[in-house]
Design an enzyme around this catalytic site. Structure first.
Site, PDB file in Angstrom:
ATOM      1  N   HIS A 139       0.831  -1.205   0.000  1.00  0.00           N
ATOM      2  CA  HIS A 139       0.000   0.000   0.000  1.00  0.00           C
ATOM      3  C   HIS A 139       0.862   1.251   0.000  1.00  0.00           C
ATOM      4  CE1 HIS A 139       0.609   1.041   4.274  1.00  0.00           C
ATOM      5  NE2 HIS A 139       0.417  -0.244   4.574  1.00  0.00           N
ATOM      6  N   CYS A 168       3.337  -4.868   6.447  1.00  0.00           N
ATOM      7  CA  CYS A 168       2.994  -4.531   5.065  1.00  0.00           C
ATOM      8  C   CYS A 168       4.200  -3.964   4.322  1.00  0.00           C
ATOM      9  CB  CYS A 168       1.852  -3.516   5.036  1.00  0.00           C
ATOM     10  SG  CYS A 168       0.248  -4.201   5.506  1.00  0.00           S
TER      11      CYS A 168
END
Length: 207
Positions: A139, A168
């Site tokens: 992301h 992430c």
């Protein structure tokens, strides 16, 4: 021995040191580390991505490389990774990640081959999931009080300070919009996260 293992053995035998030498030359031209180069060649030799776009996360270099289905490198960028080094996820970490209840020792970016899919997080933000069960995605850098500090980490010359996320893979906003979104943000793909605790050859042989 499966067909992928046979293909890998043949590939290593045929390439040998030539692969490493070519990768070293390519690193200066395209910024591609040796491990990433070898992984990309293996993906194409074995057709492991099955005609889908793919990405390679080189944790040692703290970089993401995104490829078209045909193997052309579209772009690369520094990334932020899990705050704690490690190649495995803690069981159940995905459920706790939604509330931020993740211990420092659990904030790893696991190594492996992941089938990726475009989607949205609980805030409705577009992301590319690569391990949905562990709540892990590629992301963009998010707004917030820590944004400037994270931008500085991404811009630094060393990967040593790129350990900052819950696990992430965090990329600059412009890179997500120009490279990740058009390829992995619209169709299913494959994300390969290289190990940092063992050689890439061992990683490939286990796949």
């Amino acid at each position: 021995m499966g067909w992928k293992a046979r293909a890998l053995a043949a590939w290593w035998l045929a390439c040998g040191m030539t692969v490493a030498a070519a990768a070293g030359a390519d690193k200066g031209r395209r910024g591609m580390p040796v491990d990433t180069r070898e992984m990309a060649q293996w993906v194409m030799e074995t057709d492991d991505a099955a005609g889908r776009p793919f990405a390679i996360v080189d944790k040692k270099a703290a970089q993401l490389f995104v490829f078209e289905a045909g193997g052309r490198l579209v772009g690369s960028t520094p990334v932020l990774l899990g705050a704690t080094p490690g190649d495995h996820s803690t069981p159940g970490v995905g459920q706790r990640a939604q509330t931020g209840d993740v211990g420092l020792h659990e904030r790893t970016t696991p190594a492996g081959r992941f089938a990726s899919a475009p989607g949205r997080n609980i805030d409705g933000e577009p992301v590319v999931w690569f391990d949905y069960g562990a709540a892990l995605a590629i992301h963009r850098l998010r707004p917030g009080s820590a944004r400037e500090r994270r931008q500085a980490r991404l811009a630094s010359a060393t990967p040593a300070d790129n350990r900052a996320s819950l696990g992430c893979v965090v990329v600059p906003v412009a890179f997500y919009e120009k490279v990740v979104e058009p390829l992995l943000g619209r169709v299913r793909g494959v994300v390969y996260v290289l190990p940092e605790k063992r050689p890439v050859r061992d990683f490939l042989e286990a796949m």
